[in-house]
Write a protein that holds these residues in place. Structure first.
Motif, short mmCIF file in Angstrom:
data_model
loop_
_atom_site.label_atom_id
_atom_site.label_comp_id
_atom_site.label_asym_id
_atom_site.label_seq_id
_atom_site.Cartn_x
_atom_site.Cartn_y
_atom_site.Cartn_z
N ALA A 1 -9.86 6.19 20.99
CA ALA A 1 -9.04 6.92 21.97
C ALA A 1 -7.55 6.59 21.85
O ALA A 1 -6.71 7.30 22.40
CB ALA A 1 -9.52 6.62 23.39
N VAL A 2 -7.22 5.53 21.15
CA VAL A 2 -5.83 5.06 21.07
C VAL A 2 -5.04 5.88 20.05
O VAL A 2 -5.51 6.15 18.95
CB VAL A 2 -5.78 3.56 20.70
CG1 VAL A 2 -4.35 3.09 20.53
CG2 VAL A 2 -6.51 2.74 21.74
N ARG A 3 -3.83 6.25 20.46
CA ARG A 3 -2.89 6.97 19.59
C ARG A 3 -1.51 6.34 19.77
O ARG A 3 -1.16 5.89 20.85
CB ARG A 3 -2.79 8.46 19.97
CG ARG A 3 -4.08 9.24 19.83
CD ARG A 3 -4.32 9.57 18.36
NE ARG A 3 -5.43 10.46 18.14
CZ ARG A 3 -6.68 10.09 17.97
NH1 ARG A 3 -7.02 8.83 18.06
NH2 ARG A 3 -7.63 10.96 17.71
N PHE A 4 -0.73 6.32 18.70
CA PHE A 4 0.62 5.77 18.80
C PHE A 4 1.49 6.32 17.68
O PHE A 4 1.01 7.00 16.77
CB PHE A 4 0.59 4.24 18.76
CG PHE A 4 -0.03 3.64 17.53
CD1 PHE A 4 0.75 3.33 16.42
CD2 PHE A 4 -1.39 3.39 17.48
CE1 PHE A 4 0.17 2.78 15.29
CE2 PHE A 4 -1.97 2.83 16.35
CZ PHE A 4 -1.19 2.52 15.25
N SER A 5 2.78 6.02 17.77
CA SER A 5 3.74 6.36 16.72
C SER A 5 4.31 5.06 16.17
O SER A 5 4.29 4.02 16.83
CB SER A 5 4.87 7.22 17.29
OG SER A 5 4.36 8.46 17.73
N VAL A 6 4.83 5.14 14.96
CA VAL A 6 5.43 3.97 14.31
C VAL A 6 6.93 4.23 14.16
O VAL A 6 7.33 5.26 13.63
CB VAL A 6 4.80 3.71 12.92
CG1 VAL A 6 5.45 2.51 12.26
CG2 VAL A 6 3.30 3.53 13.04
N GLU A 7 7.71 3.25 14.63
CA GLU A 7 9.15 3.29 14.43
C GLU A 7 9.51 2.28 13.34
O GLU A 7 8.97 1.18 13.31
CB GLU A 7 9.90 2.88 15.70
CG GLU A 7 10.11 3.99 16.67
CD GLU A 7 11.00 3.57 17.84
OE1 GLU A 7 11.50 2.42 17.88
OE2 GLU A 7 11.18 4.41 18.72
#
Length: 133
Positions: free
Chosen positions: A79-85
């Motif tokens: 369920a986890v979603r994220f973006s990478v900076e």
């Protein structure tokens, strides 16, 4: 002659088939480099509120790193979603468990816009490294 008017010796296809069966996958191994998955770092995120973010962190991918793999540990990992900076710029979005991204070169990284997480969240950052022959 074959039906299409192209001349081919009758032994051509059979010989090629026999050689490929006899040698198997090893016949093409020189064109298929071996990839080794190497853990670079585990990032812990204290997900108190959504969207959450990690603290900035450094990575040192080894030479010959061709791509990065992001693995989420714990319950509800799917369920986890994220973006990478990378160095303050978003370089990958909709990253989830098992997602493969190209190698990201930067001085400093941060995981942002994290949703679907329960606290604390651990994300393993792996490098797919081409092994030297």
């Amino acid at each position: 002659m074959t039906g299409a008017g192209i001349w081919m010796p009758r032994w051509g296809i059979g010989a090629a088939l026999a050689v490929s069966v006899a040698l198997g996958p090893a016949a093409l191994a020189h064109n298929n480099p071996q990839i080794k998955e190497t853990l670079l770092q585990t990032v812990t995120v204290e997900a108190a509120a959504e969207p959450a973010s990690s603290e900035p962190f450094d990575l040192s991918p080894p030479p010959r790193t061709v791509e990065m793999v992001w693995k989420i540990e714990g319950d509800k990992a799917d369920a986890v979603r994220f973006s990478v900076e990378a160095d303050g710029k978003t370089v990958a979005t909709d990253v989830h468990h098992g997602k493969v991204t190209p190698r990201i070169k930067a001085g400093q990284y941060r995981l942002v816009d994290i949703t679907g997480a329960s606290a604390p969240l651990k994300i393993g950052v792996f490098a797919n490294v081409m092994e030297k022959k």
